[in-house]
Design a protein around this motif. Structure first.
Motif, PDB file in Angstrom:
ATOM      1  N   MET A 123       0.759  -0.997   0.152  1.00 39.02           N
ATOM      2  CA  MET A 123       0.076  -0.199  -0.050  1.00 39.02           C
ATOM      3  C   MET A 123       0.856   1.111   0.232  1.00 39.02           C
ATOM      4  SD  MET A 123      -3.927   0.638   1.228  1.00 39.02           S
ATOM      5  CE  MET A 123      -4.168   2.926   1.556  1.00 39.02           C
ATOM      6  N   THR A 124       1.625   1.134   0.552  1.00 39.45           N
ATOM      7  CA  THR A 124       2.912   2.148   1.046  1.00 39.45           C
ATOM      8  C   THR A 124       3.651   2.370  -0.634  1.00 39.45           C
ATOM      9  OG1 THR A 124       3.404   1.496   3.086  1.00 39.45           O
ATOM     10  CG2 THR A 124       4.837   3.323   2.449  1.00 39.45           C
ATOM     11  N   ARG A 125       3.402   1.719  -1.198  1.00 42.57           N
ATOM     12  CA  ARG A 125       4.562   2.053  -2.777  1.00 42.57           C
ATOM     13  C   ARG A 125       2.813   2.339  -3.857  1.00 42.57           C
ATOM     14  NH1 ARG A 125       6.173  -2.578  -6.510  1.00 42.57           N
ATOM     15  NH2 ARG A 125       7.498  -1.630  -8.808  1.00 42.57           N
ATOM     16  N   THR A 126       2.351   1.918  -3.585  1.00 51.36           N
ATOM     17  CA  THR A 126       1.509   2.847  -3.715  1.00 51.36           C
ATOM     18  C   THR A 126       0.839   4.206  -3.657  1.00 51.36           C
ATOM     19  OG1 THR A 126      -0.144   0.478  -4.314  1.00 51.36           O
ATOM     20  CG2 THR A 126      -1.357   2.651  -5.326  1.00 51.36           C
ATOM     21  N   LEU A 127       0.465   4.639  -2.785  1.00 53.26           N
ATOM     22  CA  LEU A 127       0.523   6.158  -1.830  1.00 53.26           C
ATOM     23  C   LEU A 127       2.299   6.513  -2.500  1.00 53.26           C
ATOM     24  CD1 LEU A 127      -1.009   5.641   1.499  1.00 53.26           C
ATOM     25  CD2 LEU A 127      -1.863   5.990  -0.119  1.00 53.26           C
ATOM     26  N   THR A 128       3.184   6.665  -2.528  1.00 55.10           N
ATOM     27  CA  THR A 128       4.069   6.560  -3.286  1.00 55.10           C
ATOM     28  C   THR A 128       4.376   6.868  -4.993  1.00 55.10           C
ATOM     29  OG1 THR A 128       5.772   6.081  -1.711  1.00 55.10           O
ATOM     30  CG2 THR A 128       7.489   6.638  -3.557  1.00 55.10           C
ATOM     31  N   GLN A 129       4.130   6.111  -5.049  1.00 48.27           N
ATOM     32  CA  GLN A 129       3.783   6.548  -6.784  1.00 48.27           C
ATOM     33  C   GLN A 129       2.598   7.519  -7.375  1.00 48.27           C
ATOM     34  OE1 GLN A 129       3.308   2.136  -8.607  1.00 48.27           O
ATOM     35  NE2 GLN A 129       5.548   1.778  -8.681  1.00 48.27           N
ATOM     36  N   ILE A 130       1.484   7.128  -6.414  1.00 53.37           N
ATOM     37  CA  ILE A 130       0.484   8.395  -6.653  1.00 53.37           C
ATOM     38  C   ILE A 130       1.107   9.818  -6.394  1.00 53.37           C
ATOM     39  CG2 ILE A 130      -2.201   9.166  -6.289  1.00 53.37           C
ATOM     40  CD1 ILE A 130      -2.806   5.869  -6.361  1.00 53.37           C
ATOM     41  N   SER A 170       4.448  11.113  -6.038  1.00 56.51           N
ATOM     42  CA  SER A 170       5.339  11.781  -6.966  1.00 56.51           C
ATOM     43  C   SER A 170       4.544  12.126  -8.282  1.00 56.51           C
ATOM     44  CB  SER A 170       5.648  10.231  -7.351  1.00 56.51           C
ATOM     45  OG  SER A 170       5.575   9.038  -7.986  1.00 56.51           O
ATOM     46  N   LEU A 171       3.396  11.418  -8.934  1.00 59.02           N
ATOM     47  CA  LEU A 171       2.843  11.625 -10.062  1.00 59.02           C
ATOM     48  C   LEU A 171       1.713  12.502  -9.694  1.00 59.02           C
ATOM     49  CD1 LEU A 171       1.629  11.164 -12.879  1.00 59.02           C
ATOM     50  CD2 LEU A 171      -0.547   9.873 -11.873  1.00 59.02           C
ATOM     51  N   LEU A 172       1.267  12.978  -8.793  1.00 63.30           N
ATOM     52  CA  LEU A 172       0.246  14.138  -8.614  1.00 63.30           C
ATOM     53  C   LEU A 172       1.079  15.169  -8.474  1.00 63.30           C
ATOM     54  CD1 LEU A 172      -2.468  12.802  -5.398  1.00 63.30           C
ATOM     55  CD2 LEU A 172      -2.262  13.823  -8.544  1.00 63.30           C
ATOM     56  N   ILE A 173       2.188  15.386  -7.411  1.00 65.04           N
ATOM     57  CA  ILE A 173       3.036  16.047  -7.189  1.00 65.04           C
ATOM     58  C   ILE A 173       4.053  17.025  -8.915  1.00 65.04           C
ATOM     59  CG2 ILE A 173       6.447  16.812  -6.888  1.00 65.04           C
ATOM     60  CD1 ILE A 173       5.443  15.042  -4.009  1.00 65.04           C
ATOM     61  N   GLY A 174       4.177  16.033  -9.810  1.00 67.22           N
ATOM     62  CA  GLY A 174       4.604  16.143 -10.676  1.00 67.22           C
ATOM     63  C   GLY A 174       3.676  16.836 -12.068  1.00 67.22           C
ATOM     64  N   ILE A 175       2.974  16.638 -11.905  1.00 67.89           N
ATOM     65  CA  ILE A 175       1.824  17.513 -11.865  1.00 67.89           C
ATOM     66  C   ILE A 175       0.935  18.510 -11.554  1.00 67.89           C
ATOM     67  CG2 ILE A 175      -1.260  16.918 -12.430  1.00 67.89           C
ATOM     68  CD1 ILE A 175      -0.987  14.723 -12.970  1.00 67.89           C
ATOM     69  N   GLY A 176       1.534  18.584 -10.840  1.00 67.34           N
ATOM     70  CA  GLY A 176       0.926  19.663  -9.770  1.00 67.34           C
ATOM     71  C   GLY A 176       2.218  21.098 -10.277  1.00 67.34           C
ATOM     72  N   ILE A 177       3.168  20.658 -10.434  1.00 70.89           N
ATOM     73  CA  ILE A 177       4.324  20.999 -10.855  1.00 70.89           C
ATOM     74  C   ILE A 177       3.861  22.083 -12.094  1.00 70.89           C
ATOM     75  CG2 ILE A 177       6.985  21.496 -11.644  1.00 70.89           C
ATOM     76  CD1 ILE A 177       7.293  19.239  -8.875  1.00 70.89           C
ATOM     77  N   VAL A 178       4.048  20.433 -12.814  1.00 70.89           N
ATOM     78  CA  VAL A 178       3.506  21.286 -15.024  1.00 70.89           C
ATOM     79  C   VAL A 178       2.208  22.444 -14.313  1.00 70.89           C
ATOM     80  CG1 VAL A 178       1.765  20.548 -16.718  1.00 70.89           C
ATOM     81  CG2 VAL A 178       4.430  19.896 -15.875  1.00 70.89           C
ATOM     82  N   GLN A 179       1.279  22.576 -13.614  1.00 76.71           N
ATOM     83  CA  GLN A 179       0.353  23.372 -13.534  1.00 76.71           C
ATOM     84  C   GLN A 179       0.352  24.807 -13.144  1.00 76.71           C
ATOM     85  OE1 GLN A 179      -2.854  22.961 -15.055  1.00 76.71           O
ATOM     86  NE2 GLN A 179      -2.319  21.064 -15.663  1.00 76.71           N
ATOM     87  N   LEU A 180       1.539  24.796 -11.479  1.00 74.51           N
ATOM     88  CA  LEU A 180       2.172  25.970 -11.672  1.00 74.51           C
ATOM     89  C   LEU A 180       3.614  26.450 -12.710  1.00 74.51           C
ATOM     90  CD1 LEU A 180       3.566  27.301  -8.695  1.00 74.51           C
ATOM     91  CD2 LEU A 180       4.962  26.139  -8.051  1.00 74.51           C
TER      92      LEU A 180
END
Length: 67
Positions: free
Chosen positions: A1-8, A10-20
């Motif tokens: 479960m921790t691995r899934t949360l880490t992957q999600i 990192s994806l959300l942080i990447g999307i946030g950086i692109v949107q910023l």
């Protein structure tokens, strides 16, 4: 479960950086156009074309990558 949360996360942080970055770019471009004396209509048209280009690219790039 921790691995899934880490992957999600990192994806959300990447999307946030692109949107910023996208928000900062459009702000800077619109301020620069105002500074250079573009009319409001022309600035709106240019910014609309920018986003129309993003939408068009998101529809066509998967076909280019698949080649």
């Amino acid at each position: 479960m921790t691995r899934t949360l880490t992957q999600i996360a990192s994806l959300l942080i990447g999307i946030g950086i692109v949107q910023l970055g996208n928000g900062l770019l459009t702000t800077v471009v619109s301020l620069r156009m105002t500074y250079e004396g573009f009319s409001t209509e022309m600035a709106g048209f240019i910014m609309s074309c920018y986003f129309a280009g993003q939408m068009l690219a998101s529809r066509t790039i998967p076909n280019v990558i698949a080649r």
